[in-house]
Design a protein around this motif. Structure first.
Motif, PDB file in Angstrom:
ATOM      1  N   HIS A  83      29.749  34.406  96.068  1.00 16.50           N
ATOM      2  CA  HIS A  83      28.789  33.810  95.145  1.00 16.50           C
ATOM      3  C   HIS A  83      29.127  34.241  93.704  1.00 16.50           C
ATOM      4  O   HIS A  83      28.379  34.980  93.060  1.00 16.50           O
ATOM      5  N   HIS A  84      30.270  33.762  93.219  1.00 15.83           N
ATOM      6  CA  HIS A  84      30.783  34.253  91.940  1.00 15.83           C
ATOM      7  C   HIS A  84      29.917  33.849  90.749  1.00 15.83           C
ATOM      8  O   HIS A  84      29.735  34.636  89.814  1.00 15.83           O
ATOM      9  N   GLU A  85      29.382  32.643  90.772  1.00 21.29           N
ATOM     10  CA  GLU A  85      28.543  32.198  89.650  1.00 21.29           C
ATOM     11  C   GLU A  85      27.264  33.026  89.572  1.00 21.29           C
ATOM     12  O   GLU A  85      26.790  33.367  88.495  1.00 21.29           O
ATOM     13  N   LYS A  86      26.691  33.348  90.732  1.00 20.44           N
ATOM     14  CA  LYS A  86      25.466  34.148  90.776  1.00 20.44           C
ATOM     15  C   LYS A  86      25.714  35.546  90.209  1.00 20.44           C
ATOM     16  O   LYS A  86      24.809  36.161  89.622  1.00 20.44           O
ATOM     17  N   GLU A 127      30.586  37.940  99.194  1.00 19.28           N
ATOM     18  CA  GLU A 127      30.222  36.720  99.913  1.00 19.28           C
ATOM     19  C   GLU A 127      30.621  35.449  99.166  1.00 19.28           C
ATOM     20  O   GLU A 127      30.275  34.352  99.575  1.00 19.28           O
ATOM     21  N   VAL A 144      22.415  37.627 102.936  1.00 19.38           N
ATOM     22  CA  VAL A 144      22.488  37.591 101.480  1.00 19.38           C
ATOM     23  C   VAL A 144      21.196  37.058 100.861  1.00 19.38           C
ATOM     24  O   VAL A 144      20.668  37.630  99.906  1.00 19.38           O
ATOM     25  N   ASN A 145      20.693  35.952 101.401  1.00 22.01           N
ATOM     26  CA  ASN A 145      19.470  35.369 100.840  1.00 22.01           C
ATOM     27  C   ASN A 145      18.293  36.331 100.970  1.00 22.01           C
ATOM     28  O   ASN A 145      17.476  36.456 100.050  1.00 22.01           O
ATOM     29  N   CYS A 157      18.623  39.032  98.330  1.00 17.13           N
ATOM     30  CA  CYS A 157      18.185  38.560  97.000  1.00 17.13           C
ATOM     31  C   CYS A 157      16.665  38.523  96.927  1.00 17.13           C
ATOM     32  O   CYS A 157      16.063  38.933  95.922  1.00 17.13           O
ATOM     33  N   LEU A 209      27.184  39.988  96.316  1.00 12.59           N
ATOM     34  CA  LEU A 209      27.381  38.580  95.970  1.00 12.59           C
ATOM     35  C   LEU A 209      28.861  38.251  95.801  1.00 12.59           C
ATOM     36  O   LEU A 209      29.323  37.176  96.207  1.00 12.59           O
TER      37      LEU A 209
END
Length: 638
Positions: free
Chosen positions: A209-212, A207, A175-176, A179, A204
């Protein structure tokens, strides 16, 4: 000889590397070349087919070259064959080689060799072809190296390639890196479109990363030439639902309609699920009407959430009516919906309806699963049906060739324990072990509790030790059961030792474990120690429940008398834990034992106004002492 390419070491094979091939072919390099030459036609001219092949760029990869790659891998032989067959090294040839079923190492070597050819540069198509090959082989390190090389190269990358790169990296849980590469390509290569943003948002979301997700949506909208589509809204609404941000999710739904986009069935279903989970049943039902107003027809997933939500709210009849309605509308139920509906009916004690639904499954073309049978078995126990009937379903599922799960045995063991069939439950635990199931803490918990209630403490302790030996540890709930029974039989030291043991083993005590320990302390008259444990519980971040406070209240009533109990009851009324029937009856009992009948009568009036039932034993003792209490109190009991 070995060739190093990236982080991978590849062997370079010569003709003589295989004895079998050496015996069979025995050709010099020149003879191998001659083997692949085409015959010369009359007049000393070149075969016209060869000329035509060389001119045609759309033809498939020459089978002879493919055989060379498979036999000799990549090396001088294959390179020579390219010259003999007059195969021009271009993007088409590279793509064809990468599509073949030769080894991944051969493809990588050929790709690297082609990149060094004069007048040739890889483009996005060839890079993506190799990236797909590396992804399929699970060579994620080489895949990441190739992606970085592609980004640094002068090749043009379009949003479609960017979207695929993000999806590939997402599947690889990188994921990183996804991005990082997204923003590198955005800055240096191309402006992402909605599909590229959607790929990022979906990755996202998957995985967690809901805020992202929300940040990326804002970035997308601020870009100016990239607008959210149905996919974007679908993922965003799901993200807000996961975060419990109902208002934001609904705003997105309205924004979607304002932008003339049709909300999908999945979006409506997700929002209804969100409302049902938060207990807003009417809002969920309003969404169903809005869905129909938008000419969006509910599907089986929508009806499943409706039935689950209504069942959870205790509106069993409405849930069943929706099941009938969906059939009238031509929507076919699936096994998940049937299992949920049977579970709801079972909890409501409607065993006959559960069995009826099970019998209808064949005509509805829904094959029962192990979950279905588990649901039916549990419904029998919940409905207090005969134990033999519940047990018969285990044999029925075996006859149908459906293997019982650990949960099947757990349900049966718990049911047998609750109906005092402990020996039968122990036999089922033995059968679980014979079938190779791992020890099930829930089953052990039921048995240990049943043995404790039967005052068979040694047997309960033996089972508890067996679970620890087989699992290496135990769950907080099993520890809580053992602590409770040690407290009941006066073995408080053993209860405290178990509580400390679970903490040392990394098994975090839950509210049940704390309550069990405090109950044992109160039973031994150690109310102050119980209060200290309550404070420690809160300091450790474990939230007490009403039972926690009732345990302390009981200790107060026994050791401090009715006055301290009344004070604590008054404090509870002002706190977030409002007194329940147990709280009132505890204080009522203390007042009765102290002969404070006037105060008891007042408390009974208060209980009556709150809709709580009196403890009959306490009430009888008060009647016996003063003849009668109060007409209001008497009427409420009658």
């Amino acid at each position: 000889m070995r060739i190093r390419w990236g982080g991978l070491v590849l062997a370079k094979r010569a003709v003589s590397s295989s004895r079998q091939l050496s015996r069979r072919l025995k050709q010099t390099e020149n003879e191998i070349v001659q083997m692949f030459k085409l015959p010369i036609l009359g007049n000393g001219g070149m075969n016209s087919l060869a000329v035509r092949d060389r001119q045609r760029q759309g033809r498939p990869l020459d089978e002879r070259f493919l055989r060379i790659l498979k036999i000799f891998k990549w090396g001088p032989d294959a390179e020579k064959a390219l010259e003999v067959l007059m195969l021009r090294v271009d993007h088409r040839l590279v793509l064809e080689v990468l599509k073949t079923d030769v080894e991944i190492g051969v493809k990588m070597q050929f790709f690297q060799w082609a990149s060094k050819r004069k007048n040739f540069e890889h483009n996005a198509a060839t890079y993506m072809a190799l990236i797909r090959c590396l992804d399929e082989e699970g060579l994620f390190g080489e895949m990441w190296r190739t992606i970085r090389e592609m980004v640094r190269s002068p090749c043009i990358i379009m949003p479609v390639e960017l979207s695929e790169i993000i999806r590939i990296l997402g599947r690889a849980k990188m994921v990183n890196k996804a991005c990082s590469i997204f923003y590198q390509i955005k800055i240096h290569k191309c402006v992402p479109n909605s599909h590229a943003y959607n790929s990022m948002i979906i990755m996202l979301m998957q995985e967690g990363h809901h805020e992202k997700v929300h940040e990326l949506y804002n970035e997308m909208c601020n870009q100016g030439n990239c607008f959210p589509d149905t996919v974007t809204y679908n993922v965003l609404i799901m993200a807000f639902c996961k975060l419990g941000r109902e208002d934001s999710a609904i705003r997105l739904l309205e924004e979607m309609k304002e932008n003339k986009l049709q909300p999908t069935k999945k979006i409506y279903t997700t929002l209804m699920e969100m409302y049902f989970k938060s207990g807003n049943v009417e809002k969920a039902m309003n969404l169903l009407q809005d869905m129909r107003d938008q000419c969006c027809v509910p599907n089986v997933f929508t009806y499943t959430e409706l039935i689950k939500g209504l069942g959870k709210a205790g509106r069993t009849e409405e849930a069943y009516d929706f099941f009938l309605q969906m059939q009238r509308e031509g929507c076919k139920p699936d096994v998940v919906l049937m299992n949920n509906l049977m579970n709801i009916l079972g909890k409501a004690g409607r065993l006959d309806d559960v069995v009826k639904l099970f019998e209808e499954m064949e005509s509805l073309q829904c094959a029962p699963t192990v979950v279905t049978y588990n649901t039916v078995i549990k419904a029998h126990f919940d409905s207090k049906a005969r134990v033999s009937e519940a047990a018969s379903w285990l044999e029925k599922m075996k006859e149908k060739g459906i293997e019982p799960s650990a949960f099947t045995y757990s349900i049966l063991i718990d049911g047998f324990c609750k109906t005092n069939r402990v020996e039968k439950a122990l036999m089922l635990l033995e059968e679980m072990d014979e079938k190779g199931f791992p020890p099930c803490p829930a089953a052990y918990c039921s048995l240990i509790d049943a043995l404790g209630k039967a005052k068979r403490y040694d047997a309960a302790t033996e089972l508890f030790q067996e679970l620890k030996e087989n699992c290496g540890s135990s769950t907080s709930r099993v520890y809580a059961v053992m602590i409770k029974h040690f407290g009941k039989c006066g073995r408080l030291n053993d209860a405290v030792a178990l509580f400390e043991e679970m903490k040392q083993l990394g098994c975090v005590p839950d509210v049940y474990a704390y309550n069990a320990l405090m109950s044992g302390m109160v039973r031994m008259g150690m109310t102050d120690e119980a209060q200290s444990t309550l404070r420690a519980m809160q300091e450790q971040g474990c939230v007490p429940d009403i039972n926690s406070l009732n345990i302390i209240l009981n200790g107060m009533a026994k050791s401090g008398g009715p006055i301290r109990a009344m004070e604590m009851l008054s404090n509870m009324k002002q706190s977030s834990f409002k007194p329940d029937a147990v709280s009132y009856n505890t204080v009522l009992g203390a007042l009765s034992h102290a002969g404070m009948f006037e105060e008891a009568a007042k408390l009974m009036k208060e209980m009556n106004s709150m809709g709580f039932q009196y403890d009959l034993i306490t009430y009888s003792s008060i009647l016996e002492a003063i003849g009668k209490v109060d007409d209001v109190s008497a009427n409420s009991v009658s």
